[in-house]
Design an enzyme around this catalytic site. Structure first.
Site, PDB file in Angstrom:
ATOM      1  N   SER A 105       0.806  -1.218   0.000  1.00 30.94           N
ATOM      2  CA  SER A 105       0.000   0.000   0.000  1.00 30.94           C
ATOM      3  C   SER A 105       0.840   1.269   0.000  1.00 30.94           C
ATOM      4  O   SER A 105       1.611   1.511  -0.934  1.00 30.94           O
ATOM      5  CB  SER A 105      -0.964  -0.029   1.188  1.00 30.94           C
ATOM      6  OG  SER A 105      -1.880   1.037   1.115  1.00 30.94           O
ATOM      7  N   HIS A 106       0.724   2.066   1.060  1.00 28.36           N
ATOM      8  CA  HIS A 106       1.360   3.387   1.140  1.00 28.36           C
ATOM      9  C   HIS A 106       2.745   3.304   1.779  1.00 28.36           C
ATOM     10  O   HIS A 106       3.355   4.339   2.033  1.00 28.36           O
ATOM     11  CB  HIS A 106       0.478   4.334   1.946  1.00 28.36           C
ATOM     12  CG  HIS A 106       0.134   3.792   3.298  1.00 28.36           C
ATOM     13  ND1 HIS A 106      -0.648   2.670   3.456  1.00 28.36           N
ATOM     14  CD2 HIS A 106       0.484   4.185   4.541  1.00 28.36           C
ATOM     15  CE1 HIS A 106      -0.765   2.408   4.757  1.00 28.36           C
ATOM     16  NE2 HIS A 106      -0.091   3.310   5.428  1.00 28.36           N
ATOM     17  N   ASP A 118      -5.151   3.067  -4.048  1.00 31.90           N
ATOM     18  CA  ASP A 118      -6.465   2.989  -3.420  1.00 31.90           C
ATOM     19  C   ASP A 118      -6.727   4.179  -2.493  1.00 31.90           C
ATOM     20  O   ASP A 118      -7.854   4.412  -2.087  1.00 31.90           O
ATOM     21  CB  ASP A 118      -6.678   1.654  -2.685  1.00 31.90           C
ATOM     22  CG  ASP A 118      -5.737   1.429  -1.514  1.00 31.90           C
ATOM     23  OD1 ASP A 118      -4.753   2.176  -1.364  1.00 31.90           O
ATOM     24  OD2 ASP A 118      -5.968   0.460  -0.749  1.00 31.90           O
ATOM     25  N   ARG A 119      -5.686   4.950  -2.158  1.00 28.57           N
ATOM     26  CA  ARG A 119      -5.863   6.134  -1.305  1.00 28.57           C
ATOM     27  C   ARG A 119      -5.748   7.405  -2.137  1.00 28.57           C
ATOM     28  O   ARG A 119      -5.189   7.393  -3.236  1.00 28.57           O
ATOM     29  CB  ARG A 119      -4.818   6.161  -0.193  1.00 28.57           C
ATOM     30  CG  ARG A 119      -4.922   4.966   0.729  1.00 28.57           C
ATOM     31  CD  ARG A 119      -3.927   5.037   1.873  1.00 28.57           C
ATOM     32  NE  ARG A 119      -3.996   3.806   2.641  1.00 28.57           N
ATOM     33  CZ  ARG A 119      -3.868   3.713   3.952  1.00 28.57           C
ATOM     34  NH1 ARG A 119      -3.641   4.792   4.659  1.00 28.57           N
ATOM     35  NH2 ARG A 119      -3.948   2.560   4.563  1.00 28.57           N
ATOM     36  N   ASP A 146      -1.577   6.852  -3.442  1.00 30.03           N
ATOM     37  CA  ASP A 146      -0.532   6.086  -2.757  1.00 30.03           C
ATOM     38  C   ASP A 146       0.015   5.005  -3.684  1.00 30.03           C
ATOM     39  O   ASP A 146      -0.310   4.961  -4.873  1.00 30.03           O
ATOM     40  CB  ASP A 146      -1.065   5.486  -1.451  1.00 30.03           C
ATOM     41  CG  ASP A 146      -2.073   4.370  -1.674  1.00 30.03           C
ATOM     42  OD1 ASP A 146      -2.736   4.364  -2.730  1.00 30.03           O
ATOM     43  OD2 ASP A 146      -2.204   3.501  -0.787  1.00 30.03           O
ATOM     44  N   LYS A 206     -11.282   0.524  -1.559  1.00 28.33           N
ATOM     45  CA  LYS A 206     -11.251   1.977  -1.697  1.00 28.33           C
ATOM     46  C   LYS A 206     -10.587   2.300  -3.032  1.00 28.33           C
ATOM     47  O   LYS A 206      -9.851   1.482  -3.574  1.00 28.33           O
ATOM     48  CB  LYS A 206     -10.533   2.624  -0.524  1.00 28.33           C
ATOM     49  CG  LYS A 206      -9.204   2.029  -0.112  1.00 28.33           C
ATOM     50  CD  LYS A 206      -8.721   2.676   1.182  1.00 28.33           C
ATOM     51  CE  LYS A 206      -7.489   1.985   1.726  1.00 28.33           C
ATOM     52  NZ  LYS A 206      -7.760   1.073   2.832  1.00 28.33           N
ATOM     53  N   ASP A 259      -0.476   1.765  -4.232  1.00 31.51           N
ATOM     54  CA  ASP A 259      -1.364   0.880  -4.991  1.00 31.51           C
ATOM     55  C   ASP A 259      -2.629   1.589  -5.465  1.00 31.51           C
ATOM     56  O   ASP A 259      -3.567   0.946  -5.937  1.00 31.51           O
ATOM     57  CB  ASP A 259      -1.721  -0.369  -4.186  1.00 31.51           C
ATOM     58  CG  ASP A 259      -2.513  -0.075  -2.930  1.00 31.51           C
ATOM     59  OD1 ASP A 259      -2.358   1.025  -2.378  1.00 31.51           O
ATOM     60  OD2 ASP A 259      -3.284  -0.949  -2.475  1.00 31.51           O
TER      61      ASP A 259
END
Length: 583
Positions: A124-125, A304-305, A300, A400, A302
């Site tokens: 992720s982030h 999703d944010r 981010d 998300k 991937d």
């Protein structure tokens, strides 16, 4: 056609393979240990029912971080050996997490096949690179993360695993070139299809939003735009959507080439790590040299944010989801028939609650973790949802979705300006937020992150806060000792959630102190890092008086911050005099 053999490899359990709400995340050096990845993948196959593995279609892709390419080849070989019929891979191994969810839900293969699940390779982030983080998680046939029942089984399997299966002689597949490669195995043909990473996702976005109206906004001489992918996988979509489809200038895109190490940066879209965008939007410590754009956004690793910015103006994620929900029916064609309901994670501010009450919508407060939203969506109870941790989404997928949130904001801006594209002054991001506060009130909100705290010290602090809740009089004594101008605490608990869909109960989801005036303090231990512990402190104050909604957030929240630090004995327990990140 190359024919492969299935090899049974003996192995032994490796400690610490418990997947959290976001999958399994560790340093790369941990993942490259012999058998580490293989054990986890086999434990996942073993946790699924036979019909969800044998003869199925599996998606394997991720955010492109370091070690992804090697991991994809290992998982392809293991999928073949475990009886999977075909594997779909995004070109160059790239698929954003929301795009994976969309592919599982909507993509139909040339032979009519549909995916039954996915291995997503992302942390992720978190940073990427040889000395940084790697991660893996499994998503189910609804496109959402594996539920606790499955992740618990995976973890139990990792503790007893004795063998895994792999097609060692299967040659590596060229994932840089689209097309189908076929192999022969003991159970028949096995295919690997490499497909364009963006096409399915772009098609979905065009079915949700009015691209023609957004294009008019972007072509307006008064509107300027900037999008920063932070060298994450969003770069694989940015040019296609913002430049090719919506007509933005290529110069509007920052850091949109996906890199294994995210260009040496931290791919977390907040005011601390998205430095270049923050400076360009006029929010940096030094004044920007160029004209400040009207609208800015970041993603981010991937994708999703998201972070939403106006000219010299930051939109909190809690306000962002509330504003999207308040404007969705008018501004986004997908929601024109109305919203089924809305939901937020418990630490997210109550801005969405006020919108739900005002619009008479079903409302849900859930623990942190997107799977809780997914359950509500699958039951037809929720259309729009969000988390304070820069995650916003809707029921179009079961993750998300950062680019979706950016397009939602562009849609709201386009809707508010549709009679005025050639006018003297456009309605701005800041105008929309201020109008929202006038209508619904403002939730002053901030989050303090204390990263890589000693795990033992973090647990002691949390235990102390739980124990303190048994005596509200003692709590209020501490509060008044710190600040006499702060309201008294009227309730304190550990958040517990009973899922209205499946009846499952999630305990110990965060420690809450609730004040008489609607203010809140929330303390949580976060599981998104790869080492140490992260303590998150959430501070919120509600203001209904329109004459008082324009204050600086940190100034307005100063008294509550003082109370939170005194109440938790943060410095005493952790040795930290300041947070790592403030958002």
């Amino acid at each position: 056609m190359v024919v492969f053999k299935i090899v049974r490899v003996e192995t032994t359990p490796i400690d610490g393979q418990k997947p959290g709400t976001s999958g399994l995340r560790k340093k790369v050096k941990v993942f490259i240990q012999p058998h580490y990845l293989e054990n986890f993948v086999q434990s996942t196959f073993n946790a699924l029912t036979t019909e969800k593995v044998g003869g199925t279609t599996l998606v394997v892709s991720g955010d492109g971080r370091y070690y992804s390419k090697e991991a994809i080849q290992i998982i392809i070989k293991m999928a073949a050996a475990n009886g999977v019929r075909r594997v779909w891979v995004g070109q160059n191994g790239l698929l954003s997490t929301p795009a994976v969810s969309a592919v599982i839900r909507d993509r139909v293969g040339v032979d009519g096949s549909r995916a039954s699940g996915a291995f997503i390779l992302t942390a992720s982030h978190n940073p990427g690179g040889p000395h940084e983080d790697f991660g893996i998680k499994y998503n189910m046939e609804n496109g959402g993360p594996a539920p606790e029942g499955i992740t618990d089984k995976i973890y139990e399997n990792t503790k007893t695993i004795k063998e895994y299966f792999i097609a060692e002689d299967l040659p590596d597949v060229d994932i840089a070139t689209t097309g189908v490669t076929s192999f022969g195995g003991p159970e028949g043909q096995f295919d690997v299809e490499v497909f364009d990473s963006a096409s399915d996702y772009v098609k979905l976005m065009k079915s949700i939003f009015d691209f023609e109206l957004i294009r008019k906004l972007i072509s307006s001489p008064k509107f300027t735009f900037c999008y920063d992918a932070l060298h994450g996988v969003a770069g694989a979509y940015a040019n296609r959507i913002f430049v090719e489809e919506l007509g933005a200038q290529e110069s509007s895109l920052l850091n949109c080439t996906p890199k294994e190490d995210f260009g040496g940066g931290h791919p977390d879209p907040n005011l601390t790590y998205a430095k270049e965008l923050v400076a360009r939007m006029g929010l940096g410590k030094s004044n920007p040299q160029d004209e400040v754009p009207e609208f800015g956004a970041a993603a981010d690793g991937d994708a999703d944010r998201n972070m939403i910015l106006g000219k010299r103006f930051f939109v909190t994620p809690s306000d962002s989801v509330a504003i999207i929900a308040a404007n969705a029916v008018q501004a986004i064609p997908y929601f024109s028939a109305g919203l089924k309901g809305v939901a937020r994670s418990m630490p997210t501010s109550a801005a969405l609650d006020v919108v739900a009450k005002h619009l008479n919508l079903k409302f849900f407060e859930v623990p942190t973790g997107w799977k809780f939203f997914g359950n509500l969506m699958d039951a037809g109870l929720c259309s729009v949802c969000g988390e304070e941790s820069f995650g916003t989404g809707s029921d179009h997928i079961r993750e998300k979705d950062g680019i979706w949130a950016v397009l939602a904001w562009l849609s709201i801006l386009a809707h508010k300006n549709k009679e005025n594209f050639g006018g003297e002054k456009l309605v701005t991001v800041e105008d929309i937020v201020h109008q929202h506060w006038t209508t619904y009130g403002r939730h002053y909100y901030t989050r303090y992150d204390y990263e890589n705290v000693d795990a033992g010290a973090a647990k002691v602090l949390m235990a102390y806060l739980v124990k303190l809740q048994s005596s509200l009089s003692e709590v209020n004594e501490i509060v008044k000792g710190a600040r006499s101008d702060v309201a008294k605490v009227v309730d304190a608990d550990e958040f517990e959630y009973k899922d209205p869909v499946d009846g499952s109960i999630s305990k110990h989801q965060g420690i809450r102190y609730l004040f008489e005036d609607g203010s809140r303090l929330v303390f949580r231990l976060s599981g998104t890092g790869s080492e140490g512990a992260t303590i998150r402190l959430y501070i919120e104050q509600y203001e209904k008086d329109p004459s008082k909604t324009g204050r600086d957030s940190q100034e307005a929240l100063g008294p509550l911050v003082e109370v939170a630090l005194k109440l938790s004995k943060m410095q005493e327990f952790t040795g930290r005099s300041a947070p790592t990140v403030i958002t």
